[in-house]
Scaffold this active site. Structure first.
Site, short mmCIF file in Angstrom:
data_model
loop_
_atom_site.label_atom_id
_atom_site.label_comp_id
_atom_site.label_asym_id
_atom_site.label_seq_id
_atom_site.Cartn_x
_atom_site.Cartn_y
_atom_site.Cartn_z
N LYS A 120 0.83 -1.20 0.00
CA LYS A 120 0.00 0.00 0.00
C LYS A 120 0.87 1.26 0.00
CE LYS A 120 -2.33 3.30 2.55
NZ LYS A 120 -1.97 4.12 3.72
N ASP A 131 -6.43 0.88 1.42
CA ASP A 131 -6.27 0.61 2.85
C ASP A 131 -7.58 0.06 3.39
OD1 ASP A 131 -7.98 2.80 2.92
OD2 ASP A 131 -6.51 4.16 3.80
#
Length: 208
Positions: A121, A139
């Protein structure tokens, strides 16, 4: 309504609300953005933005951050969640950028993900926001919105990322990521959410 039609309608709403979504983490360049994203784990962007000005004045480059001790770094980031571990990772991260990449943040997913404290991420955020490369960082918040809106039934963020990439054009991925972050904060929080009052949940369904 198909998922593709739903995604197109959602895109119009997001574009109307956030035509030019700013990057929420304050930074000067790819390195300071990378540091800010690592710091943002388990804490708010607002808290990171309170901490980073002093940190970046003291150590604006990988060389200068690597030269600091963990104790010095910890003093400056103490108010961020999980600060002791982050201080250790930031020093190792800066040293690795110096030793293995000539002091420059690599513009490459694989190389970024090998850096200390950098996961998929974080690498996606840096690729999208620092380098303008197609990436769709997902996320837990974006994972939640995708489920609420019926865009993905995935159990994990990597599969959600895969699903969202199929629904939105490649050149929109970075913008959609930012728009969904702002939308989640303003209209679609995790708790005490009223789907009937939400500009998207009210018709997209899958409230959760």
């Amino acid at each position: 309504m198909t998922k593709q039609e739903k995604a197109a309608r959602i895109a119009k709403i997001l574009d109307a609300l956030y035509p030019l979504p700013p990057i929420p983490l304050q930074h000067r360049d790819p390195f300071t953005l990378l540091i800010a994203v690592v710091l943002s784990a388990q804490t708010t962007d607002a808290q990171v933005n309170r901490v980073t000005p002093a940190l970046f004045r003291r150590a604006p480059t990988p060389q200068k951050l690597a030269a600091l001790s963990e104790t010095e770094i910890l003093k400056m980031i103490r108010s961020c969640g999980l600060a002791p571990g982050k201080a250790k990772r930031l020093k190792r991260l800066a040293q690795t950028v110096v030793d293995e990449h000539g002091g420059k943040v690599p513009r490459d997913f694989e190389a970024l993900e090998k850096l200390p404290g950098v996961g998929h991420k974080t690498a996606s955020v840096v690729m999208a926001q620092a380098f303008g490369e197609p990436a769709f960082p997902v996320d837990t918040h974006i994972h939640r919105l995708a489920a609420r809106w019926g865009l993905s039934k995935a159990k994990d963020v990597r599969q959600t990322e895969h699903d969202l990439k199929k629904l939105f054009p490649r050149d929109e991925w970075g913008k959609r990521h930012l728009q969904m972050i702002y939308f989640g904060r303003e209209y679609c929080p995790a708790r005490n959410h009223d789907p009937s009052a939400c500009p998207i949940c009210s018709w997209a369904g899958h409230s959760r």
